[in-house]
Design a protein around this motif. Sequence first.
Motif, PDB file in Angstrom:
ATOM      1  N   GLU A   1      25.045  29.149  22.227  1.00 21.17           N
ATOM      2  CA  GLU A   1      24.404  30.440  22.495  1.00 21.17           C
ATOM      3  C   GLU A   1      23.981  30.550  23.958  1.00 21.17           C
ATOM      4  O   GLU A   1      22.834  30.860  24.284  1.00 21.17           O
ATOM      5  CB  GLU A   1      23.213  30.648  21.558  1.00 21.17           C
ATOM      6  N   ASN A   2      24.921  30.316  24.821  1.00 14.86           N
ATOM      7  CA  ASN A   2      24.704  30.434  26.259  1.00 14.86           C
ATOM      8  C   ASN A   2      25.161  31.817  26.697  1.00 14.86           C
ATOM      9  O   ASN A   2      26.346  32.139  26.621  1.00 14.86           O
ATOM     10  CB  ASN A   2      25.497  29.342  26.998  1.00 14.86           C
ATOM     11  N   ARG A   3      24.226  32.618  27.179  1.00 14.44           N
ATOM     12  CA  ARG A   3      24.529  33.990  27.592  1.00 14.44           C
ATOM     13  C   ARG A   3      24.658  34.150  29.099  1.00 14.44           C
ATOM     14  O   ARG A   3      24.733  35.272  29.598  1.00 14.44           O
ATOM     15  CB  ARG A   3      23.458  34.939  27.045  1.00 14.44           C
ATOM     16  N   ASP A   4      24.677  33.054  29.840  1.00 16.94           N
ATOM     17  CA  ASP A   4      24.765  33.135  31.294  1.00 16.94           C
ATOM     18  C   ASP A   4      26.069  33.803  31.723  1.00 16.94           C
ATOM     19  O   ASP A   4      27.134  33.559  31.137  1.00 16.94           O
ATOM     20  CB  ASP A   4      24.695  31.745  31.926  1.00 16.94           C
ATOM     21  N   ILE A   5      25.979  34.610  32.762  1.00 16.86           N
ATOM     22  CA  ILE A   5      27.167  35.225  33.353  1.00 16.86           C
ATOM     23  C   ILE A   5      27.611  34.342  34.514  1.00 16.86           C
ATOM     24  O   ILE A   5      26.937  34.277  35.546  1.00 16.86           O
ATOM     25  CB  ILE A   5      26.874  36.654  33.831  1.00 16.86           C
ATOM     26  N   ARG A   6      28.714  33.653  34.332  1.00 14.28           N
ATOM     27  CA  ARG A   6      29.189  32.681  35.322  1.00 14.28           C
ATOM     28  C   ARG A   6      30.152  33.341  36.300  1.00 14.28           C
ATOM     29  O   ARG A   6      31.103  34.017  35.900  1.00 14.28           O
ATOM     30  CB  ARG A   6      29.881  31.512  34.625  1.00 14.28           C
ATOM     31  N   ALA A   7      29.928  33.089  37.582  1.00 15.69           N
ATOM     32  CA  ALA A   7      30.771  33.676  38.615  1.00 15.69           C
ATOM     33  C   ALA A   7      32.219  33.211  38.495  1.00 15.69           C
ATOM     34  O   ALA A   7      33.155  33.989  38.733  1.00 15.69           O
ATOM     35  CB  ALA A   7      30.224  33.332  39.996  1.00 15.69           C
ATOM     36  N   ASP A   8      32.430  31.940  38.101  1.00 21.91           N
ATOM     37  CA  ASP A   8      33.793  31.431  38.008  1.00 21.91           C
ATOM     38  C   ASP A   8      34.553  31.986  36.812  1.00 21.91           C
ATOM     39  O   ASP A   8      35.775  31.805  36.720  1.00 21.91           O
ATOM     40  CB  ASP A   8      33.815  29.897  37.998  1.00 21.91           C
ATOM     41  N   ARG A   9      33.843  32.646  35.898  1.00 21.63           N
ATOM     42  CA  ARG A   9      34.515  33.313  34.773  1.00 21.63           C
ATOM     43  C   ARG A   9      34.731  34.807  35.053  1.00 21.63           C
ATOM     44  O   ARG A   9      35.649  35.417  34.513  1.00 21.63           O
ATOM     45  CB  ARG A   9      33.690  33.140  33.497  1.00 21.63           C
ATOM     46  N   ILE A  10      33.896  35.377  35.908  1.00 19.77           N
ATOM     47  CA  ILE A  10      34.047  36.776  36.304  1.00 19.77           C
ATOM     48  C   ILE A  10      35.150  36.926  37.347  1.00 19.77           C
ATOM     49  O   ILE A  10      35.910  37.902  37.345  1.00 19.77           O
ATOM     50  CB  ILE A  10      32.712  37.328  36.852  1.00 19.77           C
ATOM     51  N   ARG A  11      35.267  35.949  38.225  1.00 19.52           N
ATOM     52  CA  ARG A  11      36.222  36.035  39.324  1.00 19.52           C
ATOM     53  C   ARG A  11      37.654  36.310  38.857  1.00 19.52           C
ATOM     54  O   ARG A  11      38.360  37.143  39.456  1.00 19.52           O
ATOM     55  CB  ARG A  11      36.172  34.731  40.124  1.00 19.52           C
ATOM     56  N   PRO A  12      38.162  35.654  37.784  1.00 18.79           N
ATOM     57  CA  PRO A  12      39.533  35.948  37.350  1.00 18.79           C
ATOM     58  C   PRO A  12      39.732  37.403  36.924  1.00 18.79           C
ATOM     59  O   PRO A  12      40.842  37.933  37.076  1.00 18.79           O
ATOM     60  CB  PRO A  12      39.741  34.988  36.171  1.00 18.79           C
ATOM     61  N   LEU A  13      38.704  38.043  36.394  1.00 20.64           N
ATOM     62  CA  LEU A  13      38.827  39.447  36.006  1.00 20.64           C
ATOM     63  C   LEU A  13      38.981  40.338  37.238  1.00 20.64           C
ATOM     64  O   LEU A  13      39.811  41.257  37.263  1.00 20.64           O
ATOM     65  CB  LEU A  13      37.613  39.878  35.186  1.00 20.64           C
ATOM     66  N   VAL A  14      38.170  40.066  38.260  1.00 21.00           N
ATOM     67  CA  VAL A  14      38.270  40.833  39.509  1.00 21.00           C
ATOM     68  C   VAL A  14      39.622  40.579  40.174  1.00 21.00           C
ATOM     69  O   VAL A  14      40.295  41.516  40.637  1.00 21.00           O
ATOM     70  CB  VAL A  14      37.114  40.459  40.459  1.00 21.00           C
ATOM     71  N   ASP A  15      40.041  39.314  40.202  1.00 22.16           N
ATOM     72  CA  ASP A  15      41.327  38.982  40.811  1.00 22.16           C
ATOM     73  C   ASP A  15      42.476  39.673  40.087  1.00 22.16           C
ATOM     74  O   ASP A  15      43.449  40.113  40.725  1.00 22.16           O
ATOM     75  CB  ASP A  15      41.542  37.462  40.788  1.00 22.16           C
ATOM     76  N   TRP A  16      42.374  39.753  38.768  1.00 17.40           N
ATOM     77  CA  TRP A  16      43.433  40.402  37.979  1.00 17.40           C
ATOM     78  C   TRP A  16      43.561  41.871  38.376  1.00 17.40           C
ATOM     79  O   TRP A  16      44.682  42.382  38.532  1.00 17.40           O
ATOM     80  CB  TRP A  16      43.125  40.266  36.486  1.00 17.40           C
ATOM     81  N   VAL A  17      42.449  42.560  38.529  1.00 16.66           N
ATOM     82  CA  VAL A  17      42.491  43.964  38.947  1.00 16.66           C
ATOM     83  C   VAL A  17      43.145  44.083  40.313  1.00 16.66           C
ATOM     84  O   VAL A  17      44.021  44.936  40.539  1.00 16.66           O
ATOM     85  CB  VAL A  17      41.074  44.575  38.971  1.00 16.66           C
ATOM     86  N   GLN A  18      42.752  43.235  41.241  1.00 16.66           N
ATOM     87  CA  GLN A  18      43.300  43.313  42.600  1.00 16.66           C
ATOM     88  C   GLN A  18      44.794  43.018  42.621  1.00 16.66           C
ATOM     89  O   GLN A  18      45.543  43.600  43.415  1.00 16.66           O
ATOM     90  CB  GLN A  18      42.548  42.334  43.502  1.00 16.66           C
ATOM     91  N   ARG A  19      45.238  42.109  41.739  1.00 12.55           N
ATOM     92  CA  ARG A  19      46.654  41.740  41.695  1.00 12.55           C
ATOM     93  C   ARG A  19      47.501  42.793  40.983  1.00 12.55           C
ATOM     94  O   ARG A  19      48.599  43.138  41.440  1.00 12.55           O
ATOM     95  CB  ARG A  19      46.803  40.380  41.004  1.00 12.55           C
TER      96      ARG A  19
END
Length: 425
Positions: free
Chosen positions: A323-341
Amino acid sequence: MPSIAIIGAGITGVTTAYALARRGLSVTLVERHRYAAMETSYANGGQLSASNAEVWNHASTVWKGLKWMLKADAPLLVHPRPSWHQLSWFVQFMASIAHYRRHTIETVRLAIAAREPLYAWADEEGIEFDHRREGILHIYRDRAGFEHARRVSALLAAGGLQRRAVTPEEIRAIVPTLAGRYFGGWYTDSDTTGDIHKFTHGLAEAAQRRGVRGLYGWEVRRLQARDDGVHMRLAGPEGEQTLRFDGVVVCAGVASRALAAQLGDRVNVYPVKGYSITVNLLDEASQAAAPTVSLLDDETKIVTSRLGTDRLRVAGTAEFDGENRDIRADRIRPLVDWVQRCFPGVSTRSVVPWAGLRPMMPDMMPRVGRGRHPRVFYNTGHGHLGWTLSAATAQCVADLVRRAWPDPVAVPVPARRCGPVTSLS
């Protein structure tokens, strides 16, 4: 008139409360947050996707999980410090691989059954939720992924869903701004998208207009089912209070396991974290470049939904970390990269990250039905398809509750087929 408590005001709790109110019961909706849809139903991928009904209990999923275990940005991430709960969940997950075909077919049938009531409720109650009926396109970069999808399509067809294969040229016609090279795709024009938070909030207001009492900001501290009713101790803004109800429906997402244990039931929900970003389309160029047709990129396990004119929702990944609700930067980054690509014309200057815990059963089937005690019911464990299945499972459990306390002057409720989702384990 029997009094029924619903625990949890996410999408399953709100649809259940609404369905019960339409059947004339006295309903109280208990939610620890101040508003409905503030956790897993807040910012999901936005898809109402019968085409995504394939369950995860497949040997290829196990292999990918092992391969990606030490890769921080992997689509599926299992942390190498398992708890006893996680280990027991994975044992059951492996055992359910044998039921992959049957469970996939049952899930797509349930997803199709959910469409009509959900759309009808939104129309009847005037709920605006950025609904788009432009279909969902699954895209594949290689032959292996495309051919696996062909086999999945046969299972979806067995459950009543038709989708069609599309060529790279057709992909470009459907999504002209999509960059990259693709082997092919599968397009389901009957699937739709929208904003789950807007829908759930709107339906919660509609339920209140129909007489549902909302206890927001109250957390369940103790739950007991007795012969004289269900006793619930709550803690909230005014201290503690104990209320009695004739029955209870547990729709509490990842909290359902602990609540079920208090009621003598085992509901082996595990919290599988998913991430999303909402890209604010601040300029006309970004609005023109962002897709309007919803996508599922099978290789990266990323989905998109266009929400109105000025928002693009991008979601994905599955993370097993309790039950870890932390928003991790290394998990968000692939989503942003996907949009840019994939959509280089979309500006990612304004991005809102989010993470939520999917309540997932090891066999990927929601738990909908009675508990051990005749006053206890469950509608939980929908995993990544909570919104897609919600209206159908709400109807199923509402029928069960209505038949448990029949109204002698009401028209009898016909039996509704829920399939294997009615089992508890």
